[in-house]
Design a protein around this motif. Sequence first.
Motif, PDB file in Angstrom:
ATOM      1  N   PRO A  33       0.370  62.554 102.599  1.00 16.58           N
ATOM      2  CA  PRO A  33      -0.494  63.079 101.536  1.00 16.58           C
ATOM      3  C   PRO A  33      -1.104  61.991 100.666  1.00 16.58           C
ATOM      4  CG  PRO A  33       1.513  64.367 101.684  1.00 16.58           C
ATOM      5  CD  PRO A  33       1.707  63.184 102.581  1.00 16.58           C
ATOM      6  N   TRP A  34      -0.312  60.953 100.368  1.00 15.22           N
ATOM      7  CA  TRP A  34      -0.827  59.889  99.498  1.00 15.22           C
ATOM      8  C   TRP A  34      -1.965  59.130 100.160  1.00 15.22           C
ATOM      9  CZ3 TRP A  34       0.653  60.150  94.640  1.00 15.22           C
ATOM     10  CH2 TRP A  34       1.903  60.702  94.328  1.00 15.22           C
ATOM     11  N   PHE A  35      -1.795  58.801 101.441  1.00 18.83           N
ATOM     12  CA  PHE A  35      -2.841  58.083 102.159  1.00 18.83           C
ATOM     13  C   PHE A  35      -4.080  58.958 102.345  1.00 18.83           C
ATOM     14  CE2 PHE A  35      -4.404  56.220 106.353  1.00 18.83           C
ATOM     15  CZ  PHE A  35      -5.072  55.172 105.735  1.00 18.83           C
ATOM     16  N   PHE A  36      -3.853  60.238 102.625  1.00 16.31           N
ATOM     17  CA  PHE A  36      -4.954  61.174 102.803  1.00 16.31           C
ATOM     18  C   PHE A  36      -5.807  61.263 101.546  1.00 16.31           C
ATOM     19  CE2 PHE A  36      -6.380  65.713 102.509  1.00 16.31           C
ATOM     20  CZ  PHE A  36      -7.360  65.644 103.489  1.00 16.31           C
ATOM     21  N   ARG A  37      -5.178  61.433 100.403  1.00 15.21           N
ATOM     22  CA  ARG A  37      -5.930  61.535  99.159  1.00 15.21           C
ATOM     23  C   ARG A  37      -6.574  60.209  98.771  1.00 15.21           C
ATOM     24  NH1 ARG A  37      -7.350  66.544  99.272  1.00 15.21           N
ATOM     25  NH2 ARG A  37      -5.760  68.047  98.656  1.00 15.21           N
ATOM     26  N   THR A  38      -5.915  59.089  99.078  1.00 13.78           N
ATOM     27  CA  THR A  38      -6.527  57.788  98.796  1.00 13.78           C
ATOM     28  C   THR A  38      -7.841  57.640  99.569  1.00 13.78           C
ATOM     29  OG1 THR A  38      -4.371  56.734  98.392  1.00 13.78           O
ATOM     30  CG2 THR A  38      -6.204  55.290  98.955  1.00 13.78           C
ATOM     31  N   LEU A  39      -7.832  58.033 100.826  1.00 13.83           N
ATOM     32  CA  LEU A  39      -9.051  57.942 101.635  1.00 13.83           C
ATOM     33  C   LEU A  39     -10.137  58.894 101.140  1.00 13.83           C
ATOM     34  CD1 LEU A  39      -7.659  57.728 105.298  1.00 13.83           C
ATOM     35  CD2 LEU A  39      -8.863  55.941 104.041  1.00 13.83           C
ATOM     36  N   THR A  40      -9.784  60.171 100.984  1.00 16.04           N
ATOM     37  CA  THR A  40     -10.815  61.154 100.637  1.00 16.04           C
ATOM     38  C   THR A  40     -11.397  60.893  99.251  1.00 16.04           C
ATOM     39  OG1 THR A  40      -9.090  62.703  99.863  1.00 16.04           O
ATOM     40  CG2 THR A  40      -9.871  62.949 102.129  1.00 16.04           C
ATOM     41  N   PHE A  41     -10.547  60.639  98.271  1.00 19.10           N
ATOM     42  CA  PHE A  41     -11.047  60.396  96.919  1.00 19.10           C
ATOM     43  C   PHE A  41     -11.798  59.074  96.826  1.00 19.10           C
ATOM     44  CE2 PHE A  41      -7.414  63.129  94.993  1.00 19.10           C
ATOM     45  CZ  PHE A  41      -8.088  64.273  95.338  1.00 19.10           C
ATOM     46  N   GLY A  42     -11.302  58.053  97.525  1.00 21.00           N
ATOM     47  CA  GLY A  42     -11.969  56.755  97.473  1.00 21.00           C
ATOM     48  C   GLY A  42     -13.379  56.818  98.028  1.00 21.00           C
ATOM     49  N   ALA A  73      -8.281  62.336  82.083  1.00 23.38           N
ATOM     50  CA  ALA A  73      -8.824  63.554  82.682  1.00 23.38           C
ATOM     51  C   ALA A  73      -8.905  63.431  84.197  1.00 23.38           C
ATOM     52  CB  ALA A  73     -10.213  63.847  82.098  1.00 23.38           C
ATOM     53  N   GLY A  74      -9.297  62.252  84.692  1.00 25.96           N
ATOM     54  CA  GLY A  74      -9.395  62.042  86.128  1.00 25.96           C
ATOM     55  C   GLY A  74      -8.048  62.088  86.819  1.00 25.96           C
ATOM     56  N   ILE A  75      -7.033  61.529  86.174  1.00 24.70           N
ATOM     57  CA  ILE A  75      -5.683  61.566  86.749  1.00 24.70           C
ATOM     58  C   ILE A  75      -5.205  63.010  86.880  1.00 24.70           C
ATOM     59  CG2 ILE A  75      -3.260  60.999  86.287  1.00 24.70           C
ATOM     60  CD1 ILE A  75      -4.323  58.358  85.043  1.00 24.70           C
ATOM     61  N   LEU A  76      -5.548  63.837  85.890  1.00 29.66           N
ATOM     62  CA  LEU A  76      -5.138  65.244  85.931  1.00 29.66           C
ATOM     63  C   LEU A  76      -6.033  66.062  86.855  1.00 29.66           C
ATOM     64  CD1 LEU A  76      -4.474  65.787  82.116  1.00 29.66           C
ATOM     65  CD2 LEU A  76      -2.742  65.712  83.915  1.00 29.66           C
ATOM     66  N   ASN A  77      -7.350  65.970  86.645  1.00 29.76           N
ATOM     67  CA  ASN A  77      -8.314  66.777  87.405  1.00 29.76           C
ATOM     68  C   ASN A  77      -8.346  66.436  88.882  1.00 29.76           C
ATOM     69  OD1 ASN A  77      -9.596  68.670  85.724  1.00 29.76           O
ATOM     70  ND2 ASN A  77     -10.898  67.108  84.818  1.00 29.76           N
ATOM     71  N   ILE A  78      -8.294  65.155  89.195  1.00 32.79           N
ATOM     72  CA  ILE A  78      -8.441  64.702  90.575  1.00 32.79           C
ATOM     73  C   ILE A  78      -7.082  64.331  91.178  1.00 32.79           C
ATOM     74  CG2 ILE A  78      -9.590  63.078  92.112  1.00 32.79           C
ATOM     75  CD1 ILE A  78     -11.501  64.957  90.633  1.00 32.79           C
ATOM     76  N   GLY A  79      -6.404  63.370  90.556  1.00 40.39           N
ATOM     77  CA  GLY A  79      -5.150  62.888  91.121  1.00 40.39           C
ATOM     78  C   GLY A  79      -4.072  63.956  91.186  1.00 40.39           C
ATOM     79  N   GLY A  80      -3.793  64.603  90.056  1.00 36.71           N
ATOM     80  CA  GLY A  80      -2.741  65.619  90.018  1.00 36.71           C
ATOM     81  C   GLY A  80      -3.061  66.799  90.913  1.00 36.71           C
ATOM     82  N   PHE A  81      -4.275  67.323  90.774  1.00 37.66           N
ATOM     83  CA  PHE A  81      -4.675  68.451  91.609  1.00 37.66           C
ATOM     84  C   PHE A  81      -4.595  68.096  93.093  1.00 37.66           C
ATOM     85  CE2 PHE A  81      -7.910  70.648  94.087  1.00 37.66           C
ATOM     86  CZ  PHE A  81      -7.575  71.974  93.849  1.00 37.66           C
ATOM     87  N   GLY A  82      -5.102  66.918  93.445  1.00 36.26           N
ATOM     88  CA  GLY A  82      -5.171  66.536  94.848  1.00 36.26           C
ATOM     89  C   GLY A  82      -3.810  66.356  95.481  1.00 36.26           C
ATOM     90  N   LEU A 185     -13.170  60.522  89.639  1.00 37.75           N
ATOM     91  CA  LEU A 185     -12.745  60.275  91.016  1.00 37.75           C
ATOM     92  C   LEU A 185     -12.156  58.873  91.168  1.00 37.75           C
ATOM     93  CD1 LEU A 185     -15.473  61.972  93.235  1.00 37.75           C
ATOM     94  CD2 LEU A 185     -13.007  62.254  93.479  1.00 37.75           C
ATOM     95  N   VAL A 186     -12.731  57.899  90.474  1.00 38.96           N
ATOM     96  CA  VAL A 186     -12.181  56.543  90.511  1.00 38.96           C
ATOM     97  C   VAL A 186     -10.770  56.537  89.931  1.00 38.96           C
ATOM     98  CG1 VAL A 186     -12.402  54.220  89.542  1.00 38.96           C
ATOM     99  CG2 VAL A 186     -14.418  55.374  90.464  1.00 38.96           C
ATOM    100  N   ALA A 187     -10.594  57.195  88.777  1.00 37.89           N
ATOM    101  CA  ALA A 187      -9.263  57.248  88.151  1.00 37.89           C
ATOM    102  C   ALA A 187      -8.263  57.964  89.047  1.00 37.89           C
ATOM    103  CB  ALA A 187      -9.356  57.950  86.794  1.00 37.89           C
ATOM    104  N   GLY A 188      -8.700  59.086  89.647  1.00 40.44           N
ATOM    105  CA  GLY A 188      -7.823  59.818  90.551  1.00 40.44           C
ATOM    106  C   GLY A 188      -7.457  58.995  91.770  1.00 40.44           C
ATOM    107  N   THR A 189      -8.431  58.247  92.299  1.00 42.60           N
ATOM    108  CA  THR A 189      -8.174  57.386  93.453  1.00 42.60           C
ATOM    109  C   THR A 189      -7.155  56.313  93.114  1.00 42.60           C
ATOM    110  OG1 THR A 189     -10.427  57.734  94.275  1.00 42.60           O
ATOM    111  CG2 THR A 189      -9.220  55.834  95.145  1.00 42.60           C
ATOM    112  N   CYS A 190      -7.305  55.696  91.948  1.00 47.45           N
ATOM    113  CA  CYS A 190      -6.347  54.663  91.518  1.00 47.45           C
ATOM    114  C   CYS A 190      -4.939  55.247  91.414  1.00 47.45           C
ATOM    115  CB  CYS A 190      -6.778  54.071  90.183  1.00 47.45           C
ATOM    116  SG  CYS A 190      -8.284  53.065  90.256  1.00 47.45           S
TER     117      CYS A 190
END
Length: 304
Positions: A33-42, A73-82, A185-190
């Motif tokens: 899951p971590w690699f998948f989200r890193t690719l898609t969000f990046g 907001a990005g960590i919550l909206n993108i990272g957490g959700f993803g 998206l950048v914050a979520g990717t990080c």
Amino acid sequence: MSDRAAHAQVFLVALLWGLNWLASKFALADISPWFFRTLTFGVGAGNLMLASRWWGTSMAIAKGMPRLHLAVAGILNIGGFGIFSAFALLETSVARTSICAYTMPIWTTLLARIVLEERLTRARTGALVTGTSGLAVLLWPLFAEGIPIGALYALGAAVSWSAGTVYLKWSGVQGHPLAIAAWQLVAGTCAVTIGFLVDGADFGNRMDALSAAGLIYGIFLGTALAYLLWFNLVGRLSASAAAMGTLMVPVVGVLASIGFGERPDEADLVGFALIFVASLLALWPAGSDRKVTTRNQARAGSGT
């Protein structure tokens, strides 16, 4: 762009995001899951950055607290959700994950009442009551078999997404919607990249054709193209069009999962119906709230 073309794009985005639930399920069979989200969000973040240069859109966000607020907001909206939704897909069905994840408008109504002191209209009160009933119908049979970890992950995704939406509204960050989306998206990717590295940089197993197809879809269609289309529509959508576009996503996800062999039981279907009605009530505020709702949806996004 004509109104007809804009509404057609709303349906297309809903289709892309809805099918992305199933594609993600396929990809996660052979990839972490971590690699998948890193690719898609990046790739999604890079795509929006390129689009901003092509369209000449300003990506400027004021220095200091506005940038920090946007990162949170990005960590919550993108990272957490993803990441919560990815783990949910590993533990339960596509239909159940998409249903629970799209309780987001219900939690947003509750958090907005607590944090922003927004009044509870009749529609919003009805959304809370109906949504709670839907979750009870959906989850109660699952608890008889033990703790439904997959459904809880999906609810975690919904709560994280709603918390990010309310936080973004509370912070009042100013900027072009495309810039606000891209930097989130950048914050979520990080965030997910850090998780990927801490987790041991697990790239998953050797991928079969179906998993590879799911990954390719998730990167280029479910994230990069869908976000690009969505934010190209910002400012052209009415509140009702944005709301219906959001609500169509879990419908597409459930139908797609049935088409590939999943069979939701009666509790799933009844819970889904109640949660759908609750989300419709929560996403359909009256008067001046409509413009705010559209703007927040545009900033937060709706994909998986």
